[in-house]
Design an enzyme around this catalytic site. Structure first.
Site, PDB file in Angstrom:
ATOM      1  CD  GLU A 167       0.438  20.538  23.111  1.00  0.00           C
ATOM      2  OE1 GLU A 167       0.556  19.473  23.753  1.00  0.00           O
ATOM      3  OE2 GLU A 167       1.940  21.324  23.481  1.00  0.00           O
ATOM      4  CG  ASN A 168      -2.461  20.077  17.143  1.00  0.00           C
ATOM      5  OD1 ASN A 168      -0.904  19.756  17.236  1.00  0.00           O
ATOM      6  ND2 ASN A 168      -2.818  19.445  17.133  1.00  0.00           N
TER       7      ASN A 168
ATOM      8  CG  HIS B  99      -0.547  21.652  26.897  1.00  0.00           C
ATOM      9  ND1 HIS B  99       1.068  22.444  27.486  1.00  0.00           N
ATOM     10  CD2 HIS B  99      -0.068  20.147  26.809  1.00  0.00           C
ATOM     11  CE1 HIS B  99       1.989  20.765  27.900  1.00  0.00           C
ATOM     12  NE2 HIS B  99       0.936  19.707  27.340  1.00  0.00           N
TER      13      HIS B  99
ATOM     14  CD  GLU C 255       3.988  18.686  27.588  1.00  0.00           C
ATOM     15  OE1 GLU C 255       3.628  17.914  28.139  1.00  0.00           O
ATOM     16  OE2 GLU C 255       4.111  18.644  26.524  1.00  0.00           O
TER      17      GLU C 255
ATOM     18  CD  GLU D 229       5.492  18.814  21.902  1.00  0.00           C
ATOM     19  OE1 GLU D 229       4.149  18.451  21.984  1.00  0.00           O
ATOM     20  OE2 GLU D 229       6.419  18.899  22.958  1.00  0.00           O
TER      21      GLU D 229
ATOM     22  CG  HIS E  93      -1.607  16.805  29.574  1.00  0.00           C
ATOM     23  ND1 HIS E  93      -0.252  16.984  30.497  1.00  0.00           N
ATOM     24  CD2 HIS E  93      -1.018  17.138  28.596  1.00  0.00           C
ATOM     25  CE1 HIS E  93       0.750  17.356  29.841  1.00  0.00           C
ATOM     26  NE2 HIS E  93       0.293  17.030  28.714  1.00  0.00           N
ATOM     27  CD  GLU E  94      -2.565  16.714  25.306  1.00  0.00           C
ATOM     28  OE1 GLU E  94      -2.012  17.266  25.060  1.00  0.00           O
ATOM     29  OE2 GLU E  94      -2.328  15.736  25.856  1.00  0.00           O
TER      30      GLU E  94
ATOM     31  N   GLY F 271      -0.368  10.267  23.579  1.00  0.00           N
ATOM     32  CA  GLY F 271      -1.648   9.935  24.373  1.00  0.00           C
ATOM     33  C   GLY F 271      -2.393  11.255  23.197  1.00  0.00           C
ATOM     34  CB  ALA F 272      -4.273  13.416  23.397  1.00  0.00           C
TER      35      ALA F 272
END
Ligand code: TRP
Ligand code: ZN
Length: 880
Positions: free
Chosen positions: A270-271, A307, A326, A127, A303-304, A267-268
């Site tokens: 979400e794959n 997603h 987001e 991303e 959060h991830e 931060g991270a």
């Protein structure tokens, strides 16, 4: 590095692609400097597109090795290729298979986009547009494909081979090599592709979903650090349960893996089925992580994970719709944290973050709508506006529709759009459909930039028992939007009676009032509440129901009353915070006039009462007693900022509060000294937060250095240790106590990069002109690395973004250092450099001398040839 082409992408230019790629098979032969990628794409021409229409695939710094169609090498004349594009000039059929082999160099990839190596581990970040650095593709989020991935590598170097979806098979190969195959049955956009290969330790667990499916959970970290992932694992399982309970969302694969890497731009990520994290948001224990770190880990893991539904199962049609995933996902992680911890405390913290990061963005040259209409570099739109204001907009939908209708809308969203690449219009439509409400005026929150301003005055008529509000809304102009339309602003409110209870009222005219919410739709509204037999005190924008700035004409006595009595905890905090801010602004003005600031005794007394009020949560008291930051005060003042005068006013207020309350603060500090086992939960963190706020005050009094040194030396966890070190380094710089503590900390943690980040951060944020030399010196420290985003953010980012007096030195040297360093970072990592550069976004609010020097520094960056698209976009917009 991709240099700027000046191309502007526009929302209105969106057009579906001519071709689709329903499936892709990939085979990776990993090697540090020359990884081979064979991608076989199933390509389909879209209905209605003319036969032979060229197929244009995106690339970025790619090296093509071969290209075949249906297994046959393509003649040179049949395609055109550059590092940035592969064009199949006349595709042969409506459906064909396209094989592309590329070679990439993960070791040389310092931009950390595409396939790169971090500490010897192969990992990817796709991303927003990183997949095109791996293979040529239709690298846009509305192209959804089923991925099958085979990874091959030397077993000794990479015993672990991970990708998205479920594991299919793995096996040994000749020459000490091995392979693994993964299949992800859910069609997904290329930005969600991921691969990880290396030698990592694993923390394993499992989760049974609400329908009884078993999911294997794995968190992969450096060998020996598995135990440091246990808090993250716990947060993951709580997130999975919460999403089932609150949104009816269940996990959908057999495995869910998280990998922590030490070089990561954000931060991270979400794959699908394989989240990749900045290790800062995975690794934690009491000795190395602060309470804020634990809270961040919990929030980002959630959060991830969230997603998976808001982002992955339903993705974005194009990058203009970024807030669709987001903003909504931030809203969901905020709600999660509120449920796991304290709702009012969480809300206050959110609003502080919003005001500190989103408001200056919305009020400066980088302002853009939550759903932008144009961009030059999409990486620069992962902003506080898209994320945090995007979340506030979702929160307002819930406020307007109510909890039940909101949930019904979300259910419809999941049902209607599962498997889609959707838009903000789709999202708003589900809420219109379930509620029958017209949300077209409300939709402006997505489309119009800037922070709306609301002014309110009130009057009580004792003879008619009427309470009247005069309300006016306005929206200041922002770049490329000079004229603003009127917004629908939902203001939660209460009319507070003398006993602190909300008063009942009769008929209301001039506005719709429903369930404690007053709805503004017009420029001016006169709202009359009937049937009030006594004068109420107005509590407005409770819970910060709308992300606006508010000028409420209100007497200090009324604010003091609300600070102690409002039924809404956020508004109690806000009332006291407004009193503090007003006092600080007055103090600043006196400083500018060469007078000493003076503060009303009532303020210090109120602080003392809040501190001692055992009926309030410690975490709430800590937030209330935290003075507005220098940047908060600057934002409220708006222009002609002299950071030194703000600092002096704030110091004076802090000293006066500490002096008046010395005895009470010392006693409370001692009482909070609990020796029980460490718990990273809200209660434990709240007590530490309050005690550390008291430390900040007491460190200002005579004997403060000794006091802080004792706090530091006796700390049994990182939260207290870092607070002690901060008090010493910020308030007693250069004293033997400060020098000694910094040295001890460095010694103890020199081999722990994440803890050294705290050591860098504390020194980079030390107030005063000396910080610049300190920071310059620290760039040569063995633990610092200009190529690592965490190091750069903690040393350089903190200095430029959170050191008002140090960075904004009147001689402009801070800006010169900044320009130099940003360019140094840019050579390796344009994305991180561009983000760093946003620290200058409020330069126009400075007093004229500093403003001139800031401008010079910005202009000096623009003079450099071949700037990256990322950095050029930010600097040009900042100067515009
Ligand atoms: N989608 C990620 C998130 O959850 C953001 C992100 C991670 C990202 N890494 C990135 C965005 C790199 C751009 C580039 O919020
Ligand atoms: Zn996200």
């Amino acid at each position: 590095m991709r240099t700027d082409t000046g191309q502007v992408f526009k929302l209105e230019d969106y057009r579906p692609s001519d071709y689709l790629i329903p499936a892709i098979d990939m085979a990776f032969a990993l090697a540090p400097d020359a990884t081979r990628v064979v991608a076989t794409l199933t390509v389909e021409r879209r209905q209605g597109v003319a036969a032979g229409t060229p197929l244009l695939l995106d690339g970025d710094e790619l090296k093509l090795v071969r290209v075949e169609i249906d297994g046959k090498p393509l003649k040179e004349a049949a395609y055109a290729v550059t590092p940035d594009q592969l064009t199949i000039l006349a595709p042969p059929a409506a459906r064909f298979s396209l094989t592309i082999e590329t070679e990439v160099n993960p070791s040389a990839n310092s931009a950390l986009m595409g396939l790169y190596r971090s500490n010897g581990v192969y990992c990817t970040q796709c991303e927003a547009e990183g997949f095109r650095r791996i293979t040529y593709f239709l690298d846009r989020p509305d192209i959804l494909s089923v991925y099958t991935v085979r990874i091959e590598a030397p077993k000794a170097e990479a015993p672990l081979l991970l990708s998205n979806g479920n594991p299919v098979r793995h096996g040994e190969l000749a020459g000490g090599r091995h392979f693994a195959e993964w299949h992800d049955p859910f069609p997904k956009p290329s930005y969600l592709f991921a691969l990880v290969a290396g030698d990592l330790g694993r923390l394993a667990d499992e989760f049974t979903t609400m329908s009884g499916r078993k999911v294997e959970l794995g968190i992969y970290v450096e060998h020996g650090k598995e135990a440091l992932a246990s808090y993250a694992m716990d947060a993951l399982k709580r997130s999975m349960t919460w999403d089932e309970e609150k949104f009816g969302r269940e996990y959908d694969l057999d495995v869910f893996n998280i990998v922590a890497v030490s070089d990561f731009n954000m931060g991270a990520m979400e794959n699908k089925g394989l989240n990749i994290f900045n290790d800062k948001y995975v690794l934690a224990d009491q000795q190395t992580a602060t309470d804020a770190d634990f809270a961040n880990i919990e929030a980002i893991i959630a959060h991830e994970y969230f997603h998976n539904w808001t982002g992955n199962r339903i993705t974005c049609r194009d990058w203009f719709q970024l807030c669709l995933k987001e903003g909504l996902t931030v809203y969901r992680d905020h709600e999660f944290s509120a449920d796991q911890r304290s709702r009012p405390v969480k809300r206050i913290a959110e609003v502080r973050t919003l005001r500190a990061h989103q408001f200056p963005e919305d009020q400066g040259p980088l302002a853009h709508p939550v759903r932008p209409r144009r961009y030059r570099e999409i990486n620069n739109f992962y902003t506080a506006t898209v994320y945090e204001k995007g979340s506030e907009v979702v929160r307002m939908i819930r406020t307007i529709l109510g909890a039940e209708m909101f949930r019904a809308g979300m259910d419809l969203y999941f049902e209607r759009h599962d498997g889609d690449a959707a838009t903000i219009d789709d999202f708003l439509k589900v809420f219109e459909d379930v509620s029958g409400q017209d949300l077209s005026q409300f939709a402006l929150w997505y489309h119009q930039a800037g922070t709306p301003h609301v002014t309110v005055s009130s009057a009580y008529n004792a003879s008619t028992h009427e309470f009247t509000l005069e309300i006016e809304q306005s929206s200041p102009p922002t770049p490329s939007e000079s004229r603003k339309r009127l917004m629908h602003i939902p203001l939660a409110f209460g009319l507070v009676g003398p006993d602190g209870e909300d008063l009942a009222f009769g008929e209301v005219s001039g506005a719709t009032v429903e369930d404690g919410v007053l709805h503004l739709h017009k420029r001016r509204q006169t709202v009359v509440f009937k049937g009030l037999s006594e004068r109420p005190v107005l509590s407005l924008n409770r819970g910060f129901s709308a992300p606006i700035t508010l000028s409420l004409e209100q007497k200090p006595e009324d604010r003091i009353f609300l600070a102690g009595n409002d039924g809404d905890a956020f508004s109690r905090w806000q009332a006291f915070n407004t009193l503090l801010t007003d006092a600080l602004i007055a103090g600043f003005r006196r400083m500018l006039g060469n007078r000493q600031p003076e503060f009303a005794a009532s303020l210090g007394e109120l602080a003392g009462r809040i501190a001692a009020n055992a009926s309030l949560e410690p975490a709430f008291r800590a937030l209330a007693l935290t003075l507005p930051a220098e940047a908060d005060i600057a934002r409220e003042i708006g222009k002609g900022i002299d950071p030194d005068a703000i600092f002096a006013a704030r110091e004076a207020l802090a000293r006066s509060i500490a002096t008046v309350n010395e005895e009470g603060f010392r006693q409370l500090y001692a009482e909070l000294n609990s020796d029980g086992p460490f718990r990273p939960d809200a209660d434990g963190a709240g007590r530490r937060a309050l005690r550390n706020v008291l430390l900040d005050y007491l460190a200002l009094l005579p004997g403060g250095a000794e006091f802080a040194a004792l706090h530091f030396a006796s700390a049994t966890n990182m939260t207290d240790r870092a607070a002690g070190l901060t008090a010493l380094a910020h308030r007693h710089a250069g004293t033997p106590q400060a020098v000694d503590a910094l040295a001890r900390f460095e010694n103890e943690y020199s081999s722990d990069a994440l803890v050294m980040d705290k050591w860098f951060l504390i020194q980079a944020s030390a107030p005063g002109p000396a910080a610049l030399d300190t920071v310059r010196g620290l760039t040569a420290h063995p633990a610092f690395s200009i190529g690592n985003p965490n190091r750069v953010r903690s040393l350089i980012g903190t200095f430029a973004g959170a050191n008002q007096t140090g960075f904004h030195r009147a001689d402009g040297e801070g800006y010169r250092f900044f320009a130099e360093t940003v360019l140094e970072v840019e050579k390796r990592n344009p994305q991180v450099a561009a983000r760093l550069a946003t620290a200058m976004r409020s330069w126009r609010s400075l007093e004229p001398v500093r403003q001139g020097k800031a401008r010079e520094a910005l202009v000096s960056i623009l003079k450099v040839e071949k700037l990256s698209a990322d950095l050029k976009d930010i600097i040009e917009r900042t100067l515009a």
